[in-house]
Design an enzyme around this catalytic site. Structure first.
Site, short mmCIF file in Angstrom:
data_model
loop_
_atom_site.label_atom_id
_atom_site.label_comp_id
_atom_site.label_asym_id
_atom_site.label_seq_id
_atom_site.Cartn_x
_atom_site.Cartn_y
_atom_site.Cartn_z
NE ARG A 9 -15.58 12.78 -28.44
CZ ARG A 9 -14.86 12.34 -29.44
NH1 ARG A 9 -15.25 11.27 -30.13
NH2 ARG A 9 -13.73 12.94 -29.78
CG HIS A 10 -17.37 17.47 -28.78
ND1 HIS A 10 -16.77 17.22 -29.99
CD2 HIS A 10 -16.44 17.18 -27.84
CE1 HIS A 10 -15.54 16.80 -29.81
NE2 HIS A 10 -15.31 16.76 -28.50
CD GLU A 12 -15.82 14.37 -38.11
OE1 GLU A 12 -15.88 13.13 -38.07
OE2 GLU A 12 -15.87 15.03 -39.18
CG ASP A 14 -12.10 20.85 -39.75
OD1 ASP A 14 -12.96 20.06 -40.21
OD2 ASP A 14 -12.00 22.03 -40.15
CD GLU A 85 -11.24 15.41 -23.43
OE1 GLU A 85 -11.12 14.97 -22.26
OE2 GLU A 85 -11.78 14.78 -24.36
#
Length: 223
Positions: A9-10, A12, A14, A85
């Site tokens: 998964r990428h 974090e 904002d 996604e």
């Protein structure tokens, strides 16, 4: 021959930090996300595994993560839009509390297990089919190799569901998938096995933003 897929998964963003649904919104990594990606790259560079290729969602939060990883692995990432996604339509940019206020019926149906379009966007099935199709093709084309697939929480969960479809007691639908976590799926002659899931050892005890596709957070806590 076994194809080993490292589902990553990428880092974090904002919007992860503030608990906002992202979907196809092209949100970049924040400073924490870039630091997470660098720690992932350091782990791979020092401990392995060695990848034969890196494929990535073309959304910039995944692509930037893949690019940082690629520098450590000495492999340029290859874009694969099928790893995007789920499209959350009008929910994009909203918190779960805002979604419940505006579209409470749909939100409740999803939380009860019904697969309906998020904000007029996609159902989980709409995500599942192209992701699994692309991953099956990669596993066949790269038999005997190790591939890094940098994507999002929804696509990781889709591959897990596919790999676990004939296994009792395994239900990855509501699992938390952390930022820059590594999940391993192995394909051999069309049969799938699961390795470690949601491995975030490179982050140690770093706080994690909530994965919006997993079980809903308590709104009184940090998402």
């Amino acid at each position: 021959m076994k194809t080993t897929l490292y589902l990553i998964r990428h880092g974090e963003t904002d919007w992860n930090l503030t608990g906002r649904w992202q979907g196809h919104a092209d949100i970049p990594l924040n400073a924490i996300g870039r630091a997470q990606a660098r720690r992932l790259a350091e782990r791979i560079g020092t401990r392995g595994p060695r990848f034969d290729a890196i494929f990535s969602s073309d959304l910039q939060r995944a692509w930037e993560t893949a690019s940082i990883l690629g520098q450590a692995a000495d492999l340029p990432p290859q874009p694969l839009p099928a790893l995007r996604e789920i499209d959350v339509g009008s929910w994009s940019g909203l918190t779960s509390a805002e979604v419940r206020a505006r579209d409470g019926e749909t939100y409740a149906r999803i939380q009860s297990g019904e697969d309906v379009a998020r904000g007029g966007g996609e159902r989980f099935l709409d995500l599942y089919s192209p992701v699994v199709g692309a991953v099956e093709q990669l596993a066949d084309k790269h038999a005997g190799q190790a591939l890094a697939l940098v994507m999002h929480g929804g696509p990781v969960r889709a591959v897990l569901l596919h790999a676990a479809r004939d296994k009792r007691g395994v239900n990855p639908y509501r699992l938390h998938i952390g930022n820059t976590s590594i999940t391993v799926a192995i394909c051999e002659d069309g049969r799938w096995e699961l390795g470690p899931i949601n491995d975030m050892g490179h982050l140690e005890a770093s706080p994690q933003a909530h994965d919006m596709m997993s079980a809903p957070p308590d709104d009184t806590e940090r998402p």
